[in-house]
Design an enzyme around this catalytic site. Structure first.
Site, PDB file in Angstrom:
ATOM      1  CG  ASP A  47      39.219  38.749  43.200  1.00  0.00           C
ATOM      2  OD1 ASP A  47      39.116  39.514  42.231  1.00  0.00           O
ATOM      3  OD2 ASP A  47      38.466  38.794  44.192  1.00  0.00           O
ATOM      4  CD  GLU A  49      35.946  40.334  47.182  1.00  0.00           C
ATOM      5  OE1 GLU A  49      35.404  41.464  47.255  1.00  0.00           O
ATOM      6  OE2 GLU A  49      35.996  39.672  46.135  1.00  0.00           O
ATOM      7  CG  HIS A 188      31.343  41.251  44.383  1.00  0.00           C
ATOM      8  ND1 HIS A 188      32.290  42.085  43.833  1.00  0.00           N
ATOM      9  CD2 HIS A 188      30.195  41.486  43.696  1.00  0.00           C
ATOM     10  CE1 HIS A 188      31.739  42.807  42.869  1.00  0.00           C
ATOM     11  NE2 HIS A 188      30.469  42.467  42.761  1.00  0.00           N
ATOM     12  CG  ASP A 193      35.067  37.373  42.394  1.00  0.00           C
ATOM     13  OD1 ASP A 193      34.071  36.643  42.244  1.00  0.00           O
ATOM     14  OD2 ASP A 193      35.002  38.543  42.801  1.00  0.00           O
TER      15      ASP A 193
END
Length: 624
Positions: A47, A49, A188, A193
């Site tokens: 994952d 960001e 987030h 996540d």
């Protein structure tokens, strides 16, 4: 019988001879032995960001990954990444990652080798994989690092295949996490996540057992599987011709279900019966379709116009756009001694000044509000007469209305104010927009940024409406014009347009007379009514013609009347509109039109006849 015994004896003798010679022995594998068992595969759930929604103008700020095999966690990977730019406030609020936190973090070029080593030989898993893997591939390309040819699994796609709308309303990670009771709540942050996605992946794997899916190849094929019901309808595309045109899917009662257009009808219609079509409403539409009608067209403009007219006429339930052109909204400056603004649905020439159209009531109200910010037009709804006087309202006391109802403002004085709007719509919006833009600057100087942004966005709505109105007017008032575009094979695509409406279309092949073809087109062209209280074409159709006319290579063959844009128009405000669009993208960098909802009618996946009914398995369904 004797021949069979002889063959078996020969096979046995051959095996003995191969064994004596030390040659390898070949045996037919069973179905269960084909493919790579899921329990033996190493998955790396990743994952990211980022600072925005696209790798073109955004960068990675954090990478989190979890390595699992056989349900056991083998390791974790997490690091902040310096994006090389300031992190927008919106992102900091969403993720909790600030520019200060990543100031001492490594750049992505230093992080990628470590991550790729962590993920070597594994199958990559991500929720909405095109987003995460797209950023990683773009970062590798930017830093000259080869992207490994690794298989990937998208848990969002897998969830859409295995879950129904009765179970979850959509397939977002925040929705699936509580459904599967993940040990980590998505927040987030990359590693959290990724951990939640691991639990979601294992929850989805529990749904695979009763379906008889035990290998990676079967798992990959599941996301590309074509519904047997859809596959059986591939014959509907057999009679569709190639070339540009319009196609109509018709239902059990011969009603139009969906109208579309393509430059290659046969290829486009065939694509509806493949795994590439993933839209839920289209899946449901294809299941209902009984016939496909094709309307060949001369070129893409005729196809687009025919599609628009058919959608407006039949309003197919599975089309989303252009179904209700009559619902378009306009802002009208009424024709009376003291005109006012009103929002209407019908344009009647001679009934005042009309601005628009607007896509919805919110945009129309924003335009009305910003006009009232600039001009002290009355906002009361009753008709006023110069001879009948009344009392002033609160707006007059605030200086936002000249109080014509009390006689404080004459008809001529009020007409000068209304003339500013008339001039803005017809040719020059400078007098209308200048005080508004000055107020935006003043609000920004006072650090009232939210108020400045609201006013700026309203001004942008107004400018776009004025620009659209002027563009439409420039073409809708021309009695007739003939357009030609090269067809790429030495011929010409021809269009005859009257008052913004396409009335004839054709092609002049290479070696044929263009003038004769035009004469034939004009002789068979649609005749427009002379009524002055209705538009010749819908707004969407006129805009289609405008876009076709403005494409590079289009020639204006003949024109009757005047084809001209007003001067100075809205050209000087193009930079302002670009800045507004850039600001909107900055406020919502993760805007994504792709739906993560479950299918309204899921493509059926049937369990094995004697598969175990594992925990959480969906009810068995019978083929329709």
């Amino acid at each position: 019988m004797a021949s069979s015994s002889a063959r078996l004896a020969g096979i046995a003798a051959g095996r003995a001879a191969r064994a004596a010679a030390g040659l390898p022995r070949y045996e037919q594998a069973t179905i269960d032995e084909l493919g790579t068992p899921l329990a033996e595969i190493t998955f790396v759930v990743v994952d990211l960001e980022t600072t925005g929604g696209s790798p073109k103008d955004s960068a990675i700020t954090e990478i989190g990954a979890v390595k699992v095999r056989g349900g056991a966690v083998l390791g974790e990977f997490q690091t902040l990444v310096d994006p090389g730019c300031e992190i927008p406030p919106y992102i900091s609020v969403l993720t909790g990652i600030t520019s200060t936190m990543v100031a001492t973090a490594p750049r992505i070029g230093a992080v990628l080798p470590s991550f790729l080593e962590f993920a070597r030989g594994a199958v990559l898993v991500a929720h909405n994989a095109p987003f995460d893997l797209g950023f990683l591939k773009a970062a590798c390309a930017e830093n000259g690092i080869a992207w490994p040819a690794a298989a990937s699994v998208d848990t969002a796609v897998l969830a859409r295949r295995l879950l129904t709308r009765d179970e979850v309303p959509n397939c977002k990670l925040a929705t699936l996490a509580p459904y599967f009771r993940t040990s980590t709540e998505p927040c987030h942050r990359a590693l959290a996540d990724a951990r939640a996605t691991v639990d979601v992946l294992h929850g989805l794997f529990e749904r695979l057992g009763p379906l008889g899916i035990t290998s990676l190849e079967e798992l990959t094929g599941l996301t590309r599987q074509v519904d047997p019901e859809r596959r059986r309808k591939r014959h509907l595309a057999d009679t569709v011709p190639p070339g540009p045109g319009v196609y109509l899917f018709r239902g059990p009662r011969d009603e139009p279900l969906y109208v579309g257009t393509s430059n290659d009808l046969r290829t486009r219609v065939r694509s509806y019966f493949t795994a590439g079509e993933q839209r839920s409403r289209i899946t449901e539409m294809v299941a209902l379709a009984q016939r496909v009608d094709a309307i060949p067209c001369a070129h893409d403009l005729e196809a687009a116009v025919r599609e628009l007219r058919l959608i407006a006429e039949h309003k197919p339930r599975y089309n989303r756009r252009s179904r209700f052109p009559e619902r378009a909204l306009w802002v009208r400056l009424t024709e009376e001694p003291f005109p006012r603004l009103s929002v209407v649905r019908r344009v009647r020439p001679g009934a005042g000044v009309f601005l628009g159209p607007f896509p919805d009531r919110r945009a129309a109200d924003a335009a009305v509000a910003v006009i009232h910010e600039s001009l002290p037009l009355r906002q009361c709804t009753g008709r006023l007469s110069p001879r009948v006087l009344g009392t002033a309202c609160a707006l007059a006391g605030m200086g936002r209305c000249g109080a014509p109802c009390t006689g404080a403002q004459s008809v001529d004085e009020y007409a000068e104010i209304a003339a500013v709007l008339r001039t803005a719509v017809a040719a020059d919006p400078q007098a209308l927009l200048t005080p508004l833009l000055a107020r935006v600057d003043r609000l920004a100087a006072e650090e009232r940024y939210e108020d400045a942004a609201v006013l700026r966005d309203r001004i942008a709505v107004l400018v776009r409406a004025v620009r659209r109105r002027q563009r439409l007017e420039s073409l809708a008032t021309v009695p007739e014009l003939v357009l030609a575009r090269p067809d790429g094979d030495g011929g010409w695509q021809l269009s005859v347009v009257r008052r913004g409406r396409l009335v004839a279309a054709g092609c002049a092949a290479r070696g044929t007379s263009v003038r004769q073809t035009l004469a034939d087109l004009r002789a068979t062209a649609e005749t427009l009514p002379d009524a002055e209280d209705a538009l010749a074409a819908s707004v969407d159709e006129t805009e289609l013609v405008l876009r076709w006319m403005e494409k590079p290579g289009t020639r204006l063959v003949e024109v009757s009347g005047t084809l001209a844009c007003p001067v100075p128009g809205t050209g000087g405000y193009s930079g302002f509109l670009d800045r507004v669009e850039a600001g909107r993208a900055g406020r919502d960098p993760f805007a994504d039109s792709r739906s993560l909802g479950t299918r309204a009618r899921p493509e059926r996946v049937f369990p094995a006849p004697h598969g175990p009914a594992g925990r959480g398995a969906p009810p068995l369904a019978s083929p329709a």
